[in-house]
Design an enzyme around this catalytic site. Structure first.
Site, PDB file in Angstrom:
ATOM      1  N   CYS A  69      -5.773 -94.309  -9.781  1.00 16.35           N
ATOM      2  CA  CYS A  69      -5.531 -95.490 -10.620  1.00 16.35           C
ATOM      3  C   CYS A  69      -6.559 -95.610 -11.752  1.00 16.35           C
ATOM      4  CB  CYS A  69      -5.449 -96.741  -9.758  1.00 16.35           C
ATOM      5  SG  CYS A  69      -4.544 -98.054 -10.577  1.00 16.35           S
ATOM      6  N   ARG A  94      -2.477 -97.283 -19.905  1.00 19.95           N
ATOM      7  CA  ARG A  94      -3.094 -98.237 -18.988  1.00 19.95           C
ATOM      8  C   ARG A  94      -2.137 -99.406 -18.740  1.00 19.95           C
ATOM      9  NH1 ARG A  94      -6.737-102.216 -20.631  1.00 19.95           N
ATOM     10  NH2 ARG A  94      -7.764-103.042 -18.789  1.00 19.95           N
ATOM     11  N   HIS A  97      -2.576 -95.754  -4.934  1.00 23.43           N
ATOM     12  CA  HIS A  97      -3.786 -95.895  -4.113  1.00 23.43           C
ATOM     13  C   HIS A  97      -3.559 -95.418  -2.680  1.00 23.43           C
ATOM     14  CE1 HIS A  97      -6.128 -98.562  -6.824  1.00 23.43           C
ATOM     15  NE2 HIS A  97      -4.947 -98.975  -7.215  1.00 23.43           N
ATOM     16  N   GLU A 136      -5.670 -94.518  -0.643  1.00 27.69           N
ATOM     17  CA  GLU A 136      -6.782 -94.987   0.206  1.00 27.69           C
ATOM     18  C   GLU A 136      -6.471 -96.320   0.877  1.00 27.69           C
ATOM     19  OE1 GLU A 136      -6.681 -94.979  -3.029  1.00 27.69           O
ATOM     20  OE2 GLU A 136      -7.586 -96.788  -3.867  1.00 27.69           O
TER      21      GLU A 136
END
Ligand code: GLN
Length: 194
Positions: free
Chosen positions: A82, A111, A175, A177
């Site tokens: 990201c 972005r 993401h 994670e």
């Protein structure tokens, strides 16, 4: 190497702890990176999600940006998630005035790209090299708007690349994670080890 690879996590801002946990679950040894000397002897580096404008300011304030560029140019493996994907991009659209990236990946990243449609969303994503979809969480995420020939697209969403690889650089707009599925971190740990 008997121990796993030594993987740094850029720790100026963002979801550092979640990456440390995922990397260690994949057998890596981790080190938080806030100073240039902490880049020494790394096999890989993770650039976490967070806010790329803040990270950019802090990287320059901590004199980390140029050492990071040099480390990547020297072949350090890196994975940006990201905001980390934004940092790895050679070219940036919709950054704030004066925003810089570290660069390395021959991509143009937009972005907050999904912000025009949906701010944040989750979905199951096919990723090249994985035998079942990854549950991907996008939070004010970028996408890849354009890329050079050396860039391999590993996943797409909303008709744009959202996971790419170029040599020892890996980036995802989402993401991994945050979801407890460590397959993407495992891909990166293997890349760092190789
Ligand atoms: N929109 C953020 C940025 O520009 C990235 C969001 C994220 O990392 N979840 O840096």
């Amino acid at each position: 190497m008997t121990a796993g690879p030594l993987v740094g996590v850029l720790a100026v801002q963002g979801d550092v702890r979640e990456h440390v946990r995922a990397l260690e679950a994949c057998g890596a040894t981790t080190r938080l990176v806030r100073r240039p000397a902490e880049l020494d002897d790394l096999d890989g580096l993770v650039l976490p999600g967070g806010e790329s404008t803040t990270m950019d300011r802090l990287l320059r304030a901590f004199d980390l940006r140029d050492p990071l560029r040099e480390a990547l140019a020297g072949g350090l493996a890196a994975y940006g998630s990201c905001a980390g994907m934004i940092l790895l991009a050679d070219r940036l659209l919709d950054g704030v005035v004066g925003q810089q990236t570290i660069g390395g990946l021959d991509v143009t990243v937009r972005r907050n790209a999904f912000g025009r449609q949906v701010d944040s969303f989750e979905g199951d994503l096919d990723v090249v090299g994985l035998d079942s979809p990854v549950h991907a969480v996008f939070i004010r995420a970028p996408w890849v708007e354009q890329h050079g020939p050396a860039v391999e697209v590993l996943a797409r969403a909303h008709d744009h690349p959202v996971m790419v690889r170029q040599g020892r650089l890996l980036a995802s707009a989402f993401h991994p994670e945050l979801v407890g599925d460590h397959r993407i971190h495992r891909l990166f740990v293997d890349l760092a080890r190789s």
